[in-house]
Write an enzyme that holds these catalytic residues in place. Structure first.
Site, PDB file in Angstrom:
ATOM      1  CE  LYS A  58      -4.105   6.655   2.540  1.00 53.25           C
ATOM      2  NZ  LYS A  58      -5.526   6.553   2.460  1.00 53.25           N
ATOM      3  CG  ASP A  73      18.074  12.214 -10.828  1.00 53.74           C
ATOM      4  OD1 ASP A  73      17.982  11.175 -11.512  1.00 53.74           O
ATOM      5  OD2 ASP A  73      17.966  13.359 -11.315  1.00 53.74           O
ATOM      6  CG  ASP A  98       1.492  17.874  21.937  1.00 51.14           C
ATOM      7  OD1 ASP A  98       0.248  17.975  22.032  1.00 51.14           O
ATOM      8  OD2 ASP A  98       2.174  17.204  22.733  1.00 51.14           O
ATOM      9  CG  HIS A 127      -2.065   0.906   1.160  1.00 52.05           C
ATOM     10  ND1 HIS A 127      -2.258   1.939   2.067  1.00 52.05           N
ATOM     11  CD2 HIS A 127      -3.111   0.988   0.293  1.00 52.05           C
ATOM     12  CE1 HIS A 127      -3.355   2.597   1.765  1.00 52.05           C
ATOM     13  NE2 HIS A 127      -3.891   2.055   0.702  1.00 52.05           N
ATOM     14  CE  LYS A 146      -1.251   4.669  -1.915  1.00 51.04           C
ATOM     15  NZ  LYS A 146      -1.927   4.106  -0.731  1.00 51.04           N
ATOM     16  CG  HIS A 166      -7.465   8.204  -0.536  1.00 48.96           C
ATOM     17  ND1 HIS A 166      -6.149   8.027  -0.937  1.00 48.96           N
ATOM     18  CD2 HIS A 166      -7.979   6.955  -0.446  1.00 48.96           C
ATOM     19  CE1 HIS A 166      -5.901   6.736  -1.084  1.00 48.96           C
ATOM     20  NE2 HIS A 166      -6.983   6.059  -0.788  1.00 48.96           N
TER      21      HIS A 166
END
Length: 430
Positions: free
Chosen positions: A350, A173, A355, A166, A168, A348
């Protein structure tokens, strides 16, 4: 996890010249405390992350917040377009749509220019993409690896359909990384407009970051480890780790997780961050099906006076997951946790900011699939300036959201309650 005081030991901080001395690390932590105020999360939570993941804080990084899909897509195309040596990409979904074809064309063009191009895509996440799409990339010289193939005849390892990649990650370079929640799909390409009908007619709301500096090597290591584990064509690792230079002032910690109890590092990251929070916990989650430990941590934080706000979707592409998450609203609201549902977008993202100094952006959802079955990656950024940017983004999202009020929630129809109860029975599968 108990809310315990710090023992005063500074976390280990790495630089391009090696690990800093305890005094140098303490000086950096002291500067952060002067900017954000004292908080346990600056030392205890970061130390927990390192203990379970082996990843230290790394200084000297530039981190740019890519607020939405269009910003992320633009950054990806610019980064790949400017590649001179290598492009490494790991993604859950790579669709054969307008965006996917544009990106495929760009990867082919860079390969024709002599750039090394390596791609990992998840077999389940990209199940709707025809094999011919990836065959074209291979035929043009792009190295392509299918993660844990659905077809058991195509895997050299023990076949386990439920284990998914899952993550991404894009590394260009060896000096620039983009990571977060954005897949390769046209659904991320439009900004919020408030128009359209149905879950697939409104924009998807997601967030990534662009990292430059020595922390990029951590993303490269994670990609190459996944490549080797999936039996990809042999790569000369020396070619993928150029000399790094400091690019900014952000402290970055890269946390990867893998399936199984021993690999749940992003779960520990989230639970410990909530447990050590002293002022505020502002979470954004696309699929919210928390386990009992996370629920207790959130409830304890709210009851101790921490400002706990959670931004969740009002509309989802996964209706069962939406109802299963709502099953837990009652006890969270009762404890003082503030819940909000984002309107007119498929949420979508996350992300978290805690603090006013600790933030994370990544692929990990607050659900059982992410915490138990998926390979995930999250980036922790310890910086009051970056946290301020995250807070501004969170505030803008709240303005587009509906608060869930406890007294009104208790009056919801019994049909809704039954859907929630039924959906939560399948929590570990959603």
């Amino acid at each position: 996890m108990d809310r315990v005081p710090s023992d005063g030991t500074p976390p280990r901080i790495a630089s391009i010249h090696g690990v800093l001395s305890p005094k140098q690390s303490s000086d950096i932590m002291d500067r952060l405390k002067r900017a954000a105020g004292p908080t346990e999360i600056l030392e205890r939570q970061v130390a927990v992350n390192e203990a379970v993941s082996g990843s230290p804080l790394i200084k000297g990084n530039s981190v740019n917040l890519l607020v939405d899909g269009p910003a992320t897509i633009d950054a990806m195309f610019r980064a790949i377009g400017g590649a001179r040596h290598s492009v490494n990409m790991e993604t859950f979904i790579f669709e054969d749509d307008e965006m996917g074809r544009r990106l495929a064309d760009l990867l082919i063009r860079k390969r024709e220019e002599g750039v090394r191009v390596n791609l990992i895509y998840d077999s389940v996440g990209s199940m709707q993409t025809p094999a011919s799409f990836f065959k074209r990339l291979r035929d043009k010289g792009v190295n392509v690896v299918e993660f844990n193939p659905v077809n058991p005849l195509k895997t050299a390892k023990k076949w386990r359909l439920i284990l998914r990649d899952h993550r991404k990650i894009l590394v260009v370079d060896g000096k620039l990384a983009i990571t977060g929640g954005v897949n390769i799909s046209q659904v991320y390409s439009s900004k919020f407009s408030g128009e359209g009908k149905g879950p697939l007619a409104i924009p998807w709301r997601d967030t990534d970051i662009l990292v430059e500096g020595p922390a990029v090597s951590e993303f490269q290591k994670i990609f190459l480890h996944a490549w080797e584990a999936q039996k990809g064509p042999a790569l000369n690792e020396k070619e993928y780790f150029p000399e790094q230079k400091e690019a900014g002032k952000n402290l970055v910690q890269v946390i990867k997780s893998r399936p199984g109890e021993a690999g749940r590092t992003t779960f520990i990251m989230y639970v410990s961050a909530v447990a050590f929070a002293e002022k505020s916990i502002h979470l954004t989650s696309s699929y919210f099906i928390p386990d009992r430990q996370m629920i207790e941590a959130l409830r304890d934080a709210a009851r101790s006076g921490v400002d706990v706000k959670i931004l969740l979707p009002k509309t989802s592409d996964q209706s069962m997951a939406l109802y299963a998450g709502r099953y837990y609203y009652d006890e969270l609201l009762e404890a003082g946790v503030k819940l909000y549902e984002r309107r007119n977008a498929i949420l979508h993202a996350k992300t978290a900011v805690i603090d006013g100094v600790w933030a994370t952006v990544g692929s990990t959802n607050l659900d059982f699939l992410s915490f138990y079955n998926n390979f995930e990656i999250n980036t922790v950024i310890v910086s009051s300036d970056f946290a301020t940017e995250m807070e501004k983004m969170f505030t803008r999202d709240l303005a587009e959201s509906d608060p869930i009020k406890e007294e009104e929630w208790e009056k919801r129809p019994w049909a809704s309650r039954m859907r929630e109860w039924f959906a939560h029975l399948f929590a570990r599968m959603l």
